[in-house]
Scaffold this motif. Structure first.
Motif, PDB file in Angstrom:
ATOM      1  N   VAL A 122       0.851  -0.989  -0.335  1.00 48.48           N
ATOM      2  CA  VAL A 122       0.105   0.391   0.162  1.00 48.48           C
ATOM      3  C   VAL A 122       0.947   1.172  -0.203  1.00 48.48           C
ATOM      4  CG1 VAL A 122      -1.783   1.494   0.499  1.00 48.48           C
ATOM      5  CG2 VAL A 122      -1.948  -1.423   1.525  1.00 48.48           C
ATOM      6  N   ARG A 182       1.353   5.257   0.150  1.00 51.34           N
ATOM      7  CA  ARG A 182       0.987   6.059   0.732  1.00 51.34           C
ATOM      8  C   ARG A 182       1.452   7.132   0.884  1.00 51.34           C
ATOM      9  NH1 ARG A 182       1.452   5.529   6.508  1.00 51.34           N
ATOM     10  NH2 ARG A 182      -0.342   7.202   6.587  1.00 51.34           N
ATOM     11  N   SER A 197      -3.437   6.760  -0.916  1.00 50.07           N
ATOM     12  CA  SER A 197      -2.835   5.987  -1.034  1.00 50.07           C
ATOM     13  C   SER A 197      -3.965   5.489  -2.458  1.00 50.07           C
ATOM     14  CB  SER A 197      -3.478   4.898   0.199  1.00 50.07           C
ATOM     15  OG  SER A 197      -4.372   4.272  -0.315  1.00 50.07           O
ATOM     16  N   GLU A 232      -3.178   1.041  -3.973  1.00 47.60           N
ATOM     17  CA  GLU A 232      -2.158  -0.874  -3.436  1.00 47.60           C
ATOM     18  C   GLU A 232      -1.979  -1.428  -4.711  1.00 47.60           C
ATOM     19  OE1 GLU A 232      -3.925  -4.040  -0.819  1.00 47.60           O
ATOM     20  OE2 GLU A 232      -5.303  -2.837  -1.164  1.00 47.60           O
ATOM     21  N   SER A 287      -0.964  -5.388  -5.409  1.00 55.75           N
ATOM     22  CA  SER A 287      -1.205  -6.896  -4.237  1.00 55.75           C
ATOM     23  C   SER A 287      -0.432  -7.841  -5.188  1.00 55.75           C
ATOM     24  CB  SER A 287      -2.778  -7.301  -3.939  1.00 55.75           C
ATOM     25  OG  SER A 287      -3.635  -7.494  -5.759  1.00 55.75           O
TER      26      SER A 287
END
Length: 254
Positions: A68, A70, A222, A224, A226
């Motif tokens: 993640v 940020r 943020s 992400e 994965s």
């Protein structure tokens, strides 16, 4: 070549029959990734205002190491932002001509957010797997800065908060981008046979010249990633790797 048209569709994504996985991202690994500095920024960072960015790169694990990425507002007008690069890491992995990168990402929704997966080496060698700006909520940007090509892909599946499966084939004669399993752009420029470059994953913050800066009441954002893997056709030769054990250095030509 622009995107596909009804009478001229792109071929389906091609996976060579003997394509080996040569890189699986572990964002928490300090062997794979260096956090918070890159020679793609002046003096390796932490800021890059000349590129219309409010970034202040930080090595804090909370900003990138979980996958993640940020960004949080600072009192001085910059934003603490997360960035990871394979440049200068112990493994020093480089993507090479012919490789296929696949990633699953979740897009941000805040104005000013600027997520990207891209490559860099020797002051250039940039291929943008994707860039995104929520002020154009249904648009992804692709770019080949090695041989001067780019494309803006517009689709209803692209929206703030959406999960997308991205695929980029770094072909020597054509870079091909796919979204959610469908090819959407082939540049017919490629990267050449000897190309190789480091990976960068980061969340930048727009300063307002080309895209709106964050709203005054926005304090964090943020996006992400994965998963991120790189596959390589087994017949490819093995040079063009990074230098193991190297420290981050300025590889740009004088």
């Amino acid at each position: 070549m622009d995107g596909p048209t009804p009478g001229n569709p792109l071929p389906p994504p091609r996976v060579p029959p003997h394509a080996d996985v040569v890189f699986t991202a572990d964002f928490g690994s300090t062997r794979q990734w260096v956090a918070g500095r890159t020679w793609a920024y002046p003096d390796s960072g932490p800021v890059n205002p000349g590129d219309d960015k409010l970034d202040h790169l930080v090595p804090d694990a909370a900003y990138s190491r979980s996958g993640v990425f940020r960004a949080t507002r600072r009192a001085d007008g910059y934003w603490d932002t997360g960035l990871l690069t394979t440049e200068g890491s112990e493994e020093a992995f480089t993507v090479r001509s012919g490789d296929i990168l696949q990633a699953r990402v979740r897009l941000p929704g805040e104005a000013g957010a600027w997520p990207a997966i891209w490559t860099w080496r020797d002051g250039d060698q940039e291929i943008d797997v994707f860039e995104y700006h929520p002020d154009h909520p249904d648009l992804l940007e692709f770019g080949n800065h090695v041989r001067g090509a780019g494309h803006s892909f517009q689709d209803a599946a692209v929206r703030p908060g959406a999960w997308l499966d991205l695929r980029t084939e770094f072909g020597p004669r054509s870079v091909v981008w796919s979204v959610n399993g469908a090819p959407v752009f082939a540049d017919h420029r490629g990267v050449g046979h000897g190309w190789h470059a480091y990976l960068i994953v980061n969340l930048s913050v727009s300063a307002g010249r080309y895209h709106p800066a964050p709203a005054a009441d926005t304090t964090e954002m943020s996006f992400e990633v994965s998963s991120l893997v790189v596959r390589r056709p087994a017949h490819r030769d093995a040079p063009c790797a990074g230098t193991r054990g190297s420290t981050l250095r300025d590889d740009r030509a004088p």
